[in-house]
Design an enzyme around this catalytic site. Sequence first.
Site, PDB file in Angstrom:
ATOM      1  N   ASP A  43       0.943  -1.123   0.079  1.00 10.01           N
ATOM      2  CA  ASP A  43      -0.070   0.026   0.019  1.00 10.01           C
ATOM      3  C   ASP A  43       0.717   1.156   0.054  1.00 10.01           C
ATOM      4  O   ASP A  43       1.703   1.582   0.940  1.00 10.01           O
ATOM      5  CB  ASP A  43      -1.001   0.089   1.229  1.00 10.01           C
ATOM      6  N   ASP A 178     -10.226  -5.600  -1.239  1.00  7.04           N
ATOM      7  CA  ASP A 178      -9.210  -4.940  -0.213  1.00  7.04           C
ATOM      8  C   ASP A 178     -10.187  -3.883   0.854  1.00  7.04           C
ATOM      9  O   ASP A 178     -10.914  -3.019   0.311  1.00  7.04           O
ATOM     10  CB  ASP A 178      -8.435  -4.104  -1.150  1.00  7.04           C
TER      11      ASP A 178
END
Length: 224
Positions: A43, A178
Site C-alpha cells: 500500500d 481490499d
Amino acid sequence: MAFFRKLGDRVVGAPSILSADFAHLADEVERARRGGAELVHFDVMDNHFVPNLTVGPAVAASLVAATDLPVDAHLQVENPDSLIPAFIEAGVASISVQVEATTHLHRTLDMIREGGCEAGVALNPTTPPEMLSWALPYLDYVLVMSVNPGFGGQRFIPEMVEKVRRVREMCDLPVEVDGGITARTAPLMVEAGAQVLVAGSAVYRGDPAVEMRRIIEAGRAARV
Ligand code: DX5
Ligand code: ZN
C-alpha cells in the site's frame, strides 16, 4: 511474472503490509507466506489522495529483493503517473491505480504494461464499475475497495459484495478485494466472484500464518 493472468479460477490470499511491522517487513511477509499467501499487497499512500503516508519505491525494491512472492503495488496517490516508472524499476509485479486519481487512465495503464507489469484499477466504494468499461482491454485485474482507502482496520462495507458481482458480470478479469476482509467476509466476496483476498489487520492482529490460512480457507470453502 503475470500473476493475475495465470490465476485461472484459484482463490488466493495477499497480506497487506499496511498492518505489518514496518521495521521487519520481510519477516512479516514470510510469516504470511507460511500461511499460504501468494502475493504481497503493498500500500502506497501520499497524504493527498488519502490522509495517510506510507512507503515508496525504495522500500518496494528492498522488499522485492527480500521475498520470492510477487509484489502488488496499490497506489493510493494523486498523479500516479509520476511514480509508476520508479515502481517498475523497483521490480514490482503489478501496479494498480485509483481511477479517481487518474486523469488519463489509458495512458497510465499503457505505461504500467509497457514496463512489464500487470495493470489494475482500484475503485473506491462509491465509484461505479462502469467507469472501467472502456479500459477493460488494458487491464489485468480490478481491485474493489471494500472500505474507503487510507487506513487498515476499518469496517467492511457490505454493498461491495454486489459490486464484485457487477464487475464480474462486466468482465472475466480477476477481482482483488481490499478492506475489512476477514474469515467472515472473505466467503461473501468469493461467492460474488472475488479471487484475490487482501487482508491487513485480520492477518497481523494474530499469528499471520494462522490468520492468513484461515482467510484463504474460508474463501476457498465458498467456492465449492
Ligand atoms: C486501505 C488499504 C488496505 C488496508 C486494508 O487503504 O488499501 O490494503 O491495508 O486493511 P484491512 O485489511 O485492515 O481492512
Ligand atoms: Zn490496499
